[in-house]
Design a protein around this motif. Structure first.
Motif, PDB file in Angstrom:
ATOM      1  N   THR A  90      22.553   7.979   6.335  1.00 50.71           N
ATOM      2  CA  THR A  90      21.413   8.423   4.725  1.00 50.71           C
ATOM      3  C   THR A  90      20.566   9.255   5.286  1.00 50.71           C
ATOM      4  O   THR A  90      20.226  11.116   5.597  1.00 50.71           O
ATOM      5  CB  THR A  90      20.576   7.495   4.466  1.00 50.71           C
ATOM      6  OG1 THR A  90      21.036   6.670   2.789  1.00 50.71           O
ATOM      7  CG2 THR A  90      19.297   8.948   3.175  1.00 50.71           C
ATOM      8  N   THR A 138      32.804  10.895  -5.963  1.00 52.31           N
ATOM      9  CA  THR A 138      31.723   9.725  -6.075  1.00 52.31           C
ATOM     10  C   THR A 138      30.785   9.923  -7.074  1.00 52.31           C
ATOM     11  O   THR A 138      30.854   8.738  -7.350  1.00 52.31           O
ATOM     12  CB  THR A 138      31.334  10.645  -4.699  1.00 52.31           C
ATOM     13  OG1 THR A 138      31.594  10.852  -3.998  1.00 52.31           O
ATOM     14  CG2 THR A 138      29.620  10.272  -4.223  1.00 52.31           C
ATOM     15  N   LYS A 139      30.643  10.853  -8.031  1.00 51.86           N
ATOM     16  CA  LYS A 139      29.837  10.562  -9.094  1.00 51.86           C
ATOM     17  C   LYS A 139      30.690  11.584  -9.450  1.00 51.86           C
ATOM     18  O   LYS A 139      30.996  12.734  -9.559  1.00 51.86           O
ATOM     19  CB  LYS A 139      28.369  11.363  -9.266  1.00 51.86           C
ATOM     20  CG  LYS A 139      28.186  10.653 -10.201  1.00 51.86           C
ATOM     21  CD  LYS A 139      26.081  10.158  -9.325  1.00 51.86           C
ATOM     22  CE  LYS A 139      25.382  10.194 -10.813  1.00 51.86           C
ATOM     23  NZ  LYS A 139      25.173  10.672 -11.638  1.00 51.86           N
ATOM     24  N   PRO A 185      32.125   6.697  -1.471  1.00 47.17           N
ATOM     25  CA  PRO A 185      31.283   6.604  -0.673  1.00 47.17           C
ATOM     26  C   PRO A 185      31.847   5.401   0.136  1.00 47.17           C
ATOM     27  O   PRO A 185      31.311   4.742   0.975  1.00 47.17           O
ATOM     28  CB  PRO A 185      30.275   5.909  -1.690  1.00 47.17           C
ATOM     29  CG  PRO A 185      30.237   6.875  -3.235  1.00 47.17           C
ATOM     30  CD  PRO A 185      31.776   7.026  -2.773  1.00 47.17           C
ATOM     31  N   TYR A 232      31.611   4.573   4.108  1.00 42.38           N
ATOM     32  CA  TYR A 232      30.958   3.842   4.679  1.00 42.38           C
ATOM     33  C   TYR A 232      32.084   2.831   5.341  1.00 42.38           C
ATOM     34  O   TYR A 232      31.353   1.885   6.555  1.00 42.38           O
ATOM     35  CB  TYR A 232      30.028   3.226   3.475  1.00 42.38           C
ATOM     36  CG  TYR A 232      28.799   3.584   3.374  1.00 42.38           C
ATOM     37  CD1 TYR A 232      27.874   4.520   4.469  1.00 42.38           C
ATOM     38  CD2 TYR A 232      28.637   4.602   2.459  1.00 42.38           C
ATOM     39  CE1 TYR A 232      26.767   4.992   3.588  1.00 42.38           C
ATOM     40  CE2 TYR A 232      27.881   5.485   1.978  1.00 42.38           C
ATOM     41  CZ  TYR A 232      26.635   6.474   2.840  1.00 42.38           C
ATOM     42  OH  TYR A 232      25.268   6.917   2.378  1.00 42.38           O
ATOM     43  N   THR A 268      30.035  -1.602  -9.163  1.00 40.67           N
ATOM     44  CA  THR A 268      29.289  -0.062  -9.288  1.00 40.67           C
ATOM     45  C   THR A 268      30.049   1.067 -10.185  1.00 40.67           C
ATOM     46  O   THR A 268      31.084   0.719 -11.426  1.00 40.67           O
ATOM     47  CB  THR A 268      30.109   0.766  -7.624  1.00 40.67           C
ATOM     48  OG1 THR A 268      29.797   1.732  -7.566  1.00 40.67           O
ATOM     49  CG2 THR A 268      31.722   0.656  -8.332  1.00 40.67           C
ATOM     50  N   TYR A 294      29.543   4.294  -9.898  1.00 40.11           N
ATOM     51  CA  TYR A 294      30.282   4.682  -8.401  1.00 40.11           C
ATOM     52  C   TYR A 294      30.912   4.699  -8.572  1.00 40.11           C
ATOM     53  O   TYR A 294      32.642   4.547  -8.502  1.00 40.11           O
ATOM     54  CB  TYR A 294      29.597   5.196  -7.544  1.00 40.11           C
ATOM     55  CG  TYR A 294      28.295   5.017  -7.672  1.00 40.11           C
ATOM     56  CD1 TYR A 294      27.654   6.346  -8.368  1.00 40.11           C
ATOM     57  CD2 TYR A 294      27.275   4.691  -7.828  1.00 40.11           C
ATOM     58  CE1 TYR A 294      25.687   7.093  -8.800  1.00 40.11           C
ATOM     59  CE2 TYR A 294      25.451   4.528  -8.080  1.00 40.11           C
ATOM     60  CZ  TYR A 294      24.912   5.073  -8.623  1.00 40.11           C
ATOM     61  OH  TYR A 294      23.763   5.155  -9.035  1.00 40.11           O
ATOM     62  N   HIS A 297      22.534   5.238  -0.946  1.00 36.34           N
ATOM     63  CA  HIS A 297      22.910   5.457  -2.757  1.00 36.34           C
ATOM     64  C   HIS A 297      23.614   6.500  -2.823  1.00 36.34           C
ATOM     65  O   HIS A 297      23.427   7.364  -1.363  1.00 36.34           O
ATOM     66  CB  HIS A 297      21.376   6.129  -3.204  1.00 36.34           C
ATOM     67  CG  HIS A 297      21.390   6.193  -4.925  1.00 36.34           C
ATOM     68  ND1 HIS A 297      21.726   7.927  -5.031  1.00 36.34           N
ATOM     69  CD2 HIS A 297      21.302   5.826  -6.346  1.00 36.34           C
ATOM     70  CE1 HIS A 297      22.163   7.382  -6.520  1.00 36.34           C
ATOM     71  NE2 HIS A 297      22.300   6.152  -6.562  1.00 36.34           N
ATOM     72  N   PRO A 298      24.670   6.783  -3.102  1.00 36.07           N
ATOM     73  CA  PRO A 298      25.304   7.994  -2.905  1.00 36.07           C
ATOM     74  C   PRO A 298      25.305   9.883  -3.374  1.00 36.07           C
ATOM     75  O   PRO A 298      25.608  10.488  -2.289  1.00 36.07           O
ATOM     76  CB  PRO A 298      26.680   7.478  -4.250  1.00 36.07           C
ATOM     77  CG  PRO A 298      26.270   6.264  -4.105  1.00 36.07           C
ATOM     78  CD  PRO A 298      25.197   6.185  -4.276  1.00 36.07           C
ATOM     79  N   LEU A 340      24.900  11.268   0.512  1.00 29.13           N
ATOM     80  CA  LEU A 340      26.183  12.331   0.414  1.00 29.13           C
ATOM     81  C   LEU A 340      26.582  13.089  -0.002  1.00 29.13           C
ATOM     82  O   LEU A 340      27.021  14.048   0.356  1.00 29.13           O
ATOM     83  CB  LEU A 340      27.628  10.613   0.218  1.00 29.13           C
ATOM     84  CG  LEU A 340      28.771  10.616   0.672  1.00 29.13           C
ATOM     85  CD1 LEU A 340      29.390  11.355   1.852  1.00 29.13           C
ATOM     86  CD2 LEU A 340      30.234   9.836   0.451  1.00 29.13           C
ATOM     87  N   ILE A 341      26.809  12.919  -1.786  1.00 27.54           N
ATOM     88  CA  ILE A 341      26.115  13.781  -2.684  1.00 27.54           C
ATOM     89  C   ILE A 341      25.888  15.106  -1.627  1.00 27.54           C
ATOM     90  O   ILE A 341      26.060  16.506  -1.814  1.00 27.54           O
ATOM     91  CB  ILE A 341      25.908  13.588  -3.727  1.00 27.54           C
ATOM     92  CG1 ILE A 341      27.275  12.884  -4.770  1.00 27.54           C
ATOM     93  CG2 ILE A 341      26.155  14.986  -4.550  1.00 27.54           C
ATOM     94  CD1 ILE A 341      26.445  11.623  -5.736  1.00 27.54           C
TER      95      ILE A 341
END
Length: 300
Positions: free
Chosen positions: A87, A174-175, A63, A67, A57, A59, A132-133, A136-137
């Motif tokens: 989402t 997360t990122k 996440p 999840y 991944t 990321y 996609h994160p 969530l972001i």
């Protein structure tokens, strides 16, 4: 009469936006299959663990833990329906949190309503890559800010900085680049609003200098490109202007101990996430590579 219609009106709006979001989510098709790529990663992690060591991944671990927890709690298979439904929830929650921020800052119902609808419309891009994160972001950012604004409005400064710290940890894991932007913004806010002899008169200058230097430090290898230099200058000037405005219009309300609360929230949630991901088989070296080293090696 108008005040009595506000709650039913919000419920009708929420229902309408949910239907519109679901139709957009269910009828959009992208040539690139990021949706499948993310779902495969989530499914493989849920079944085998060992994120980064065996499950690829780009990321952070948040996440995957998030999840996987919902998958197990709800006994819901990790499928396209799973990713798209969650989402959509992130999308709706982020929009309503933005509306709450606008309402607290303006005190006007229609301003809040406009902000809610505008943010919902702007986030239509969530339909491109449903699990996609990014979704969530958006939710963490909006909810973290809404909670901090509400806490400040009620005079609970420690709770406000705690929420900023918790959201910062969630975003950082997360990122990482989004987390760093959050930390820089939160740091500028703390410098501008802390009532302390050392920072009095200096906090605004430190915040402005930090925000002005940020784009040049982050994009240093590309400053030779005209558009990059232009963007960096625009960001720097905007950061200085915002700090000047906030300095003249804001009374410092935070105390030095509020900083410790925010730092504690960031460190505490980070420790919980790191412990959880290590317990699922990820090695310490794999975690370091996945969260910090590999993102630094991305081209450009």
């Amino acid at each position: 009469m108008m005040s009595k219609l506000r709650v039913p009106g919000l419920l009708v709006l929420a229902a309408g936006l949910t239907v519109a979001g679901w139709l957009l989510m269910s009828t959009n098709f992208m040539i690139h299959d990021d949706e499948g790529y993310v779902l495969l990663g989530l499914k493989n992690f849920s079944e085998h663990g060992r994120l980064y060591d065996e499950v690829f991944t780009q990321y952070g671990p948040v996440p995957f833990i998030y999840y996987d927890a919902l998958h197990r709690l709800l006994d819901w298979p990790i499928t396209n329906l799973f990713g798209r439904t969650l989402t959509l929830v992130h999308w709706i929650v982020a929009a309503f949190a933005a509306g709450l921020i606008a309402w607290r800052l303006s005190g006007r119902y229609w301003t809040a309503l406009f902000a809610l609808v505008a943010v919902f419309g702007y986030l239509w891009q969530m339909t491109w890559e449903p699990p996609h994160p990014g979704g969530l972001i958006a939710m963490i950012t909006a909810v973290g800010l809404a909670g901090a604004v509400e806490a400040l409005w009620r005079g609970r400064t420690s709770l406000a900085t705690l929420l900023l710290g918790l959201a910062g940890a969630g975003l950082f894991l997360t990122k990482i680049n989004v987390g760093l932007f959050w930390i820089c913004s939160a740091g500028a806010f703390l410098l501008l609003t802390t009532d302390h002899a050392v920072l009095r008169g200096r906090g605004a200058w430190l915040a402005a200098a930090g925000l002005a230097a940020l784009p040049f430090l982050l994009m240093r290898p590309l400053l030779g490109e005209a558009w990059v230099l232009t963007w960096a200058l625009m960001f720097a000037l905007a950061g200085i202007a915002v700090c000047a405005l906030v300095k003249t219009e804001t009374t410092p309300v935070l105390r030095p101990r509020d900083w410790l609360t925010g730092i504690g929230g960031f460190a505490g949630l980070s420790a919980v996430v790191v412990a959880a991901i290590l317990m699922r088989g990820t090695s310490a070296g794999g975690l370091l590579r996945g969260v910090l080293l590999d993102p630094l090696r991305h081209p450009v």
